[in-house]
Design a protein around this motif. Sequence first.
Motif, PDB file in Angstrom:
ATOM      1  N   THR A   2       0.829  -1.199   0.000  1.00 59.30           N
ATOM      2  CA  THR A   2       0.000   0.000   0.000  1.00 59.30           C
ATOM      3  C   THR A   2       0.870   1.258   0.000  1.00 59.30           C
ATOM      4  O   THR A   2       2.030   1.225   0.432  1.00 59.30           O
ATOM      5  N   PRO A   3       0.314   2.396  -0.474  1.00 63.47           N
ATOM      6  CA  PRO A   3       1.077   3.658  -0.415  1.00 63.47           C
ATOM      7  C   PRO A   3       1.507   4.026   1.008  1.00 63.47           C
ATOM      8  O   PRO A   3       2.587   4.579   1.214  1.00 63.47           O
ATOM      9  N   GLU A   4       0.661   3.693   1.994  1.00 63.22           N
ATOM     10  CA  GLU A   4       0.999   4.007   3.385  1.00 63.22           C
ATOM     11  C   GLU A   4       2.232   3.239   3.831  1.00 63.22           C
ATOM     12  O   GLU A   4       3.133   3.803   4.478  1.00 63.22           O
ATOM     13  N   ILE A   9       9.052   3.340   4.282  1.00 61.85           N
ATOM     14  CA  ILE A   9      10.324   2.683   3.989  1.00 61.85           C
ATOM     15  C   ILE A   9      11.466   3.665   4.246  1.00 61.85           C
ATOM     16  O   ILE A   9      11.465   4.781   3.726  1.00 61.85           O
ATOM     17  N   VAL A  10      12.416   3.241   5.051  1.00 63.04           N
ATOM     18  CA  VAL A  10      13.554   4.078   5.430  1.00 63.04           C
ATOM     19  C   VAL A  10      14.763   3.786   4.542  1.00 63.04           C
ATOM     20  O   VAL A  10      15.513   4.695   4.170  1.00 63.04           O
ATOM     21  N   ALA A 103       2.965  -8.955   2.618  1.00 59.75           N
ATOM     22  CA  ALA A 103       1.792  -9.075   1.758  1.00 59.75           C
ATOM     23  C   ALA A 103       0.641  -8.296   2.383  1.00 59.75           C
ATOM     24  O   ALA A 103       0.566  -8.168   3.612  1.00 59.75           O
ATOM     25  N   VAL A 104      -0.220  -7.765   1.556  1.00 62.96           N
ATOM     26  CA  VAL A 104      -1.441  -7.089   2.007  1.00 62.96           C
ATOM     27  C   VAL A 104      -2.618  -7.806   1.365  1.00 62.96           C
ATOM     28  O   VAL A 104      -2.682  -7.915   0.135  1.00 62.96           O
TER      29      VAL A 104
END
Length: 214
Positions: A2-4, A9-10, A103-104
């Motif tokens: 997802t975009p969220e 991500i660092v 996974a989402v």
Amino acid sequence: MTPELAARIVADSRDRVAWVRARSRGITATDVATLTSENAIRKAADAKLLGSRFSGNAYTDHGRRREPEIASWVAATHGIRPSSALFHAVIEPRHLATPDGVAVTAGGRILLAEIKTTNKAWRSIPRSYLRQVWWQQHVLGAERTLVAWEQHIDFVPVGDEPRCAWVDRDEREIDRLVHLASSLINELHRRTTGARMPQPAPAREAFRALALAD
């Protein structure tokens, strides 16, 4: 993804220099795996500030070689794709984790994978690995993690396929780990701002910035 999740991500472990640098500025699953007591917190603080003397061995080398193969099996059998991203938690950006798979589901549930190799026959997943799993669930907001492990004898895999087991999210264990991580951050704050022991400059400055973020 997802975009969220992507926005959290660092770094990416494929860029090892950036990944190691990012990990040094927060508390990771590897860090919390050892946090079982006040003495363990002091040892973890030593490792964060002075660096670990462990640089790998034949067992870790074997694990790195086998991980892509096991990750492909996880993707094929459970639909959890490999991931090399380092994520930060929503509420506390110093809480970091690099799960082996993400996974989402169609319903928006986040599932993770964690991959291990071992020369022992597990009766159950070792407690230190469970702490890593719960921490990753905390950081990503995941509900379940598939732990996949492959036993080997003299670095030759045992069996045709890895073994696996689901680990559900455990809020009580997560709360405990968050408390211990806060104690570690406090210990790092005390050491870096009190200057009570000599520390290498890069680590000292990294955790001075971490402490001032409170």
